[in-house]
Scaffold this motif. Structure first.
Motif, short mmCIF file in Angstrom:
data_model
loop_
_atom_site.label_atom_id
_atom_site.label_comp_id
_atom_site.label_asym_id
_atom_site.label_seq_id
_atom_site.Cartn_x
_atom_site.Cartn_y
_atom_site.Cartn_z
N GLY A 127 -11.92 -0.34 62.05
CA GLY A 127 -10.51 -0.61 62.33
C GLY A 127 -9.99 0.09 63.57
O GLY A 127 -8.78 0.21 63.75
N ASN A 128 -10.88 0.52 64.47
CA ASN A 128 -10.43 1.12 65.72
C ASN A 128 -10.59 0.09 66.85
O ASN A 128 -10.59 -1.11 66.61
N VAL A 129 -10.70 0.53 68.07
CA VAL A 129 -10.88 -0.36 69.22
C VAL A 129 -11.98 0.21 70.10
O VAL A 129 -12.06 1.43 70.29
N ALA A 130 -12.83 -0.66 70.64
CA ALA A 130 -13.89 -0.23 71.56
C ALA A 130 -13.78 -1.01 72.85
O ALA A 130 -13.64 -2.24 72.84
N PHE A 131 -13.84 -0.30 73.99
CA PHE A 131 -13.91 -0.91 75.32
C PHE A 131 -15.36 -0.80 75.80
O PHE A 131 -15.97 0.27 75.72
N VAL A 132 -15.89 -1.89 76.33
CA VAL A 132 -17.24 -1.90 76.91
C VAL A 132 -17.11 -2.37 78.35
O VAL A 132 -16.68 -3.49 78.62
N LYS A 133 -17.48 -1.50 79.31
CA LYS A 133 -17.29 -1.79 80.73
C LYS A 133 -18.57 -2.36 81.35
O LYS A 133 -19.67 -1.89 81.10
N LEU A 134 -18.38 -3.40 82.16
CA LEU A 134 -19.49 -4.03 82.86
C LEU A 134 -19.09 -4.30 84.30
O LEU A 134 -18.16 -5.07 84.55
N ASP A 135 -19.78 -3.66 85.24
CA ASP A 135 -19.53 -3.89 86.66
C ASP A 135 -20.40 -5.05 87.13
O ASP A 135 -21.54 -4.87 87.57
N ARG A 136 -19.86 -6.24 86.99
CA ARG A 136 -20.52 -7.45 87.48
C ARG A 136 -19.42 -8.48 87.73
O ARG A 136 -18.42 -8.52 87.00
#
Length: 301
Positions: A219-228
């Motif tokens: 029930g939390n939030v996850a950010f996944v970063k992708l430099d493309r």
């Protein structure tokens, strides 16, 4: 005995909480991020994704701990915001992360975020799996807080899918230590590049699927970063649409200036049938902000 009745779907939907993005100009135009969501942040390295991430995290921590310093419409939604952040990095060591935060954020934003953020530094672990020349590897500074390798890992093992699996398992275990936090994985870019050294695409996708489903349960939030480049990501069927939602960042050179825009992708399919809002992206003394400029149809992405 009759089977237990199913819960009313509308009551389930009404029970979903939304946290703001923490971005001036975006909050108010978009409902927010449903708790239990994983979010892909994708765009070229100069398109604004880093500034977006840092500003969002800082604003959310301010809303949670110093609500008098954020706009009222953000502060009023603080109950749904987690208390702290776990920031997982393969790209940079801890000092570099703090330096980048300091370059984007004002002093009060930087303080609020760093007071409530833990950096899980896997950068050294990641380098150990690459064929970095020994002289350069040994010259890299070390830190006692860097995530340590598994005890049974061979010191000179050639990188392959199995050795990268051990790293991903350790990252997953570290994330599960703070399941009430906002989770940031800043290094999908590095995992993507590690395919050149033996990591399989399937292993990356499986990691993302696991993270996606775990976040739903937590029930939390996850950010996944992708430099493309955003257009490339949207054409990658194994990544595009895999997580619950996405924010795409674009940059175009106009003369001597770079014009940056962003678009919020689908969360649960709700935006797929609507015209998308294009936001102009600006970075100033207090970080990233957005300005709605126009709407486009889905085919124009």
């Amino acid at each position: 005995m009759s089977p237990p009745s199913e819960p009313d779907p509308k009551s389930i939907s009404r029970g979903v909480s939304y946290i703001p993005f923490g971005i001036p100009g975006l909050d108010g135009n978009v409902r927010g991020i449903p708790t239990g969501s994983s979010v892909l942040l994708a765009g070229a390295s100069d398109a604004g994704g880093d500034a977006f991430t840092y500003t969002s995290l800082a604003t959310l921590m301010l809303a949670k701990h110093r609500p008098d310093l954020v706009p009222g419409h953000v502060a009023r939604r603080s109950d749904a915001i987690p208390d702290s952040v776990t920031y997982v990095t393969l790209s940079h060591d801890r000092e570099h992360v703090y330096s980048e935060l300091d370059a984007v954020l004002d002093g009060y934003q930087f303080e609020a975020l760093t007071e409530h953020m833990t950096v899980a530094d896997f950068s050294q672990r990641f380098m150990e799996l690459l064929p970095v020349p020994p002289a350069l590897f040994d010259a890299r500074r070390t830190d006692s807080d860097i995530e340590a390798p598994a005890d049974d890992q061979p010191e000179s093992a050639e990188p392959d899918d199995e050795t990268f699996r051990d790293l991903l398992d350790d990252i997953a275990e570290r994330i599960t230590e703070d399941t009430d936090d906002i989770v940031v994985v800043d290094s999908l870019t590095d995992l993507d590049r590690a395919q050149d050294y033996g990591l399989s695409k399937g292993r990356i996708v499986a990691f993302l699927v696991g993270l996606r489903e775990a976040v739903v349960n937590w029930g939390n939030v996850a950010f996944v970063k992708l430099d493309r480049r955003a257009g490339e990501v949207r054409r990658d069927d194994r990544i595009h649409g895999l997580l619950h939602g996405a924010v795409y960042f674009y940059s175009n050179d106009k003369g001597f200036e770079t014009y940056r825009t962003m678009r919020v992708g689908s969360f649960g399919g709700a935006l797929d049938t609507e015209r998308q809002t294009v936001f102009e992206s600006l970075v100033g003394p207090t970080g990233f902000r957005a300005k709605a400029t126009k709407k486009i149809g889905p085919s124009n992405w």
